[in-house]
Write a protein that holds these residues in place. Structure first.
Motif, PDB file in Angstrom:
ATOM      1  N   GLN A 478       0.637  -1.214  -0.090  1.00 29.48           N
ATOM      2  CA  GLN A 478      -0.078  -0.054  -0.012  1.00 29.48           C
ATOM      3  C   GLN A 478       0.938   1.314   0.203  1.00 29.48           C
ATOM      4  N   PHE A 479       1.985   1.146   0.910  1.00 26.34           N
ATOM      5  CA  PHE A 479       2.800   2.500   0.951  1.00 26.34           C
ATOM      6  C   PHE A 479       3.537   2.616  -0.587  1.00 26.34           C
ATOM      7  N   ILE A 480       4.077   1.533  -1.185  1.00 26.20           N
ATOM      8  CA  ILE A 480       4.620   1.604  -2.612  1.00 26.20           C
ATOM      9  C   ILE A 480       3.702   2.415  -3.565  1.00 26.20           C
ATOM     10  N   GLU A 481       2.421   1.719  -3.741  1.00 24.59           N
ATOM     11  CA  GLU A 481       1.566   2.361  -4.742  1.00 24.59           C
ATOM     12  C   GLU A 481       1.077   3.795  -4.172  1.00 24.59           C
ATOM     13  N   TRP A 482       1.166   4.064  -3.019  1.00 26.20           N
ATOM     14  CA  TRP A 482       0.868   5.562  -2.506  1.00 26.20           C
ATOM     15  C   TRP A 482       2.060   6.463  -2.903  1.00 26.20           C
ATOM     16  N   LEU A 483       3.243   5.916  -3.005  1.00 23.06           N
ATOM     17  CA  LEU A 483       4.355   6.396  -3.251  1.00 23.06           C
ATOM     18  C   LEU A 483       4.412   6.723  -4.955  1.00 23.06           C
ATOM     19  N   LYS A 486       0.769   9.029  -5.650  1.00 19.36           N
ATOM     20  CA  LYS A 486       0.482  10.200  -5.370  1.00 19.36           C
ATOM     21  C   LYS A 486       1.979  11.028  -5.534  1.00 19.36           C
ATOM     22  N   ARG A 487       3.005  10.409  -5.372  1.00 18.45           N
ATOM     23  CA  ARG A 487       4.182  11.403  -5.115  1.00 18.45           C
ATOM     24  C   ARG A 487       5.285  11.040  -6.196  1.00 18.45           C
ATOM     25  N   GLY A 488       4.870  10.525  -7.526  1.00 22.73           N
ATOM     26  CA  GLY A 488       5.874  10.256  -8.126  1.00 22.73           C
ATOM     27  C   GLY A 488       6.959   9.304  -8.213  1.00 22.73           C
ATOM     28  N   GLY A 489       6.488   8.433  -7.134  1.00 24.57           N
ATOM     29  CA  GLY A 489       7.779   7.549  -6.774  1.00 24.57           C
ATOM     30  C   GLY A 489       8.603   7.810  -5.872  1.00 24.57           C
ATOM     31  N   ARG A 490       8.682   9.068  -5.374  1.00 22.20           N
ATOM     32  CA  ARG A 490       9.747   9.829  -4.415  1.00 22.20           C
ATOM     33  C   ARG A 490       8.826  10.615  -3.501  1.00 22.20           C
ATOM     34  N   ALA A 491       9.491  10.481  -2.111  1.00 20.20           N
ATOM     35  CA  ALA A 491       8.864  11.249  -1.109  1.00 20.20           C
ATOM     36  C   ALA A 491      10.161  11.713   0.098  1.00 20.20           C
ATOM     37  N   THR A 492       9.939  13.029   0.504  1.00 17.81           N
ATOM     38  CA  THR A 492      10.620  13.256   1.618  1.00 17.81           C
ATOM     39  C   THR A 492      10.042  12.591   2.895  1.00 17.81           C
ATOM     40  N   ILE A 493      10.925  12.743   3.999  1.00 16.41           N
ATOM     41  CA  ILE A 493      10.344  12.270   5.429  1.00 16.41           C
ATOM     42  C   ILE A 493       9.140  13.162   5.745  1.00 16.41           C
TER      43      ILE A 493
END
Length: 547
Positions: A478-483, A486-493
């Motif tokens: 679920q986290f990988i799919e959200w990333l 929704k975030r283009g595959g990359r996210a900051t903390i």
């Protein structure tokens, strides 16, 4: 054009024997996937389809027949859609080799497969209400099933039995995702027809009472006007069919009240499930008691239940519901929330009503069609047939789904649903034909129904995989799919702390986020791509994202 030469030029390595039979073939015996490679040749040997990395190209002479070309393209496109998706890579910490998360990729609802009337209405409702198109499509399909189920049956291509057009649909969406507004838009014509029936019933009932008071002993009470039921018990549903309309629907936009109500209490659940299964199957309904005996023939029941994920998760894990096979009869759709993006923009033109009006007109036409009653008050219906090419397309779906539910097959864990998917496609194809005013089910309708059936197959497979998964694995997926989405595959903390889905429970503290991200990095799901001023990890991306 020489198909052998062309295929060998695209897939060099060994001699390939071309078989003109319209089936998809792997060039060198590899396992085929939607994003892989393959080829197919039409039966006439003149049209060639080549699948390379998920893209399909068609090769044919200039003088090829246009109708044959379209039919072949539909068969191939549907067959490609039925292929399993490639699995995303993961990492096994014991042997350090990529293993693959066993989750089917979330399918996209093929709204165009619903056709001009139903698909157009679904797209228009989605735009007007601001909901995902699959939620609108579920509501439209539920209404379409209800309208069509009292017009015709469909003949089974093998058993030659008559199959009802009743669909059971389950839509899973978050609270506040406008389920009620969507259902209201789709069912407008049904509710208008229901009110008109009730007005007629009131007049007829008053006349019946007056004549009965005057001594009319042989009078027959008029049929009640109920069309839509929300929370029936099995006995209440049977009584409603005994005294009321022969074609009814359970439409409930808060299905938790249905599954948590009297009908599904432990002492009633088994008989309710069996009763609903009998309605889906189109069986005669028989109840024999000392004081109450009824026989109901040719009754039709369509169902569309909308519920929240937390309730759906409980239902899908219920052993009684699984063992009794009721969910094998449901077409389930899990809708991702778009809350936070449904803004009002007065600069945009208003959403037209053209497609919705056409849907309501067709539903009115079907609901006002005359029906002949049998000796118990049920509907005596004609039976629609499949055109010869439609039978061939249905055979392909049946054989492929049968093969894949064998041990080790792609659909092994959803065998009960797969065993009914070919019949579900029959029902959907006939509903499409009814709304397109076709005298028979065409190959085009059958292939579009196959695309829809494939959507429900992959959705059900995905849900089953989630039920089998370990909690850590499920949260990781679920986290990988959200990333990715929704975030283009990359996210900051900071982004994870602020925007990650609440059910993942990452919004605790930065230390917790880093610990979870470390586990995902060790599993080769993510890689760290940034640190803060103190050298602490503070940015991650999906492992297979472009660097």
């Amino acid at each position: 054009m020489n198909p052998c030469t062309l295929v060998e030029s695209v897939f060099p390595g060994r001699e390939i024997c071309i078989v003109p039979d319209e089936r998809l073939h792997s060039p060198h015996g590899e396992i085929m996937t939607r994003n892989g490679s393959g080829y197919a040749v039409s039966r006439c040997g003149m049209i060639l389809a080549i699948l390379v990395n998920g893209d399909v190209e068609y090769h044919y002479p200039d003088d090829v027949d246009a109708i044959s070309l379209k039919s072949f393209q539909l068969v191939v496109d549907t067959a490609i859609a039925n292929l399993p998706a490639e699995k995303a890579g993961t990492y096994n910490t014991e042997d350090r080799e990529p293993k693959g998360l066993q989750f089917e990729a979330k399918p996209t609802f093929p709204v165009d497969a619903l056709g001009e009337i139903l698909g157009g209405a679904a797209a228009e409702i989605a735009a007007a209400v601001q909901v995902p198109v699959e939620l609108a499509a579920q509501s439209v399909l539920g209404v379409a099933s209800f309208a069509a189920q009292r017009v015709t049956n469909i003949r089974h291509p093998v058993l030659q039995t008559e199959i009802p057009l009743s669909l059971f649909l389950l839509s899973v969406a978050q609270s506040g995702d406008r389920k009620s507004a969507c259902d209201k838009q789709a069912a407008r014509a049904v509710k208008e027809h229901s009110r008109a029936l009730f007005e007629v019933y009131q007049q007829e009932h008053q006349e019946y009472l007056r004549r009965k008071a005057e001594g009319g002993a042989e009078l027959i009470a008029p049929r009640e006007a109920n069309l839509i039921i929300r929370e029936p018990t099995l006995e209440g549903l049977q009584k409603s069919f005994e005294n009321g309309q022969p074609s009814q629907a359970i439409f409930n936009d808060e299905a938790g009240s249905f599954f948590g109500g009297h009908a599904m209490k432990p002492e009633n659940a088994a008989k309710t499930i069996c009763g609903l299964s009998e309605f889906w199957d189109g069986q005669d309904i028989v109840r024999t008691r000392a004081s109450d005996r009824i026989l109901l023939t040719n009754r039709r029941l369509a169902v569309h239940l909308l519920t929240q994920p937390v309730i759906a998760e409980t239902l899908l894990k219920d052993p009684l519901l699984q063992q009794q096979g009721i969910f094998a009869r449901f077409l389930v759709c899990h809708i991702d929330s778009i809350a936070g993006s449904r803004f009002i923009d007065r600069n945009l033109p208003p959403v037209p009503h053209t497609a919705r009006d056409r849907l309501h007109k067709e539903v009115h036409r079907l609901l006002n069609s005359q029906w002949e009653a049998d000796f118990t008050g049920g509907v005596v219906l004609p039976c629609m047939e499949l055109e010869p090419h439609a039978v061939e397309a249905w055979d392909l779906l049946y054989n492929e789904s049968e093969k894949e539910q064998a041990p080790g097959g792609a659909f092994e864990i959803i065998g009960p649903f797969v065993s009914k998917v070919a019949e579900q496609a029959l029902r959907i194809a006939t509903i499409l034909a009814v709304f397109e005013d076709s005298p028979a089910v065409s190959v085009d309708a059958m292939l579009r129904a196959t695309r829809l059936a494939n959507f429900y197959l992959n959705t059900t497979l995905r849900l089953a995989q989630e039920q089998e998964a370990e909690p850590l694995e499920l949260r990781a997926q679920q986290f990988i799919e959200w990333l990715a989405m929704k975030r283009g595959g990359r996210a900051t903390i900071e982004e994870i702390d602020k925007y990650s889905p609440r059910p993942l429970k990452l919004r605790r503290d930065r230390r917790h986020i880093r610990n979870v991200m470390q586990i995902y990095c060790e599993s080769k799901l993510l890689r760290q791509v940034g640190t803060d001023g103190r050298g602490q990890p503070n940015q991650w991306e999906v492992f297979d994202a472009a660097t």
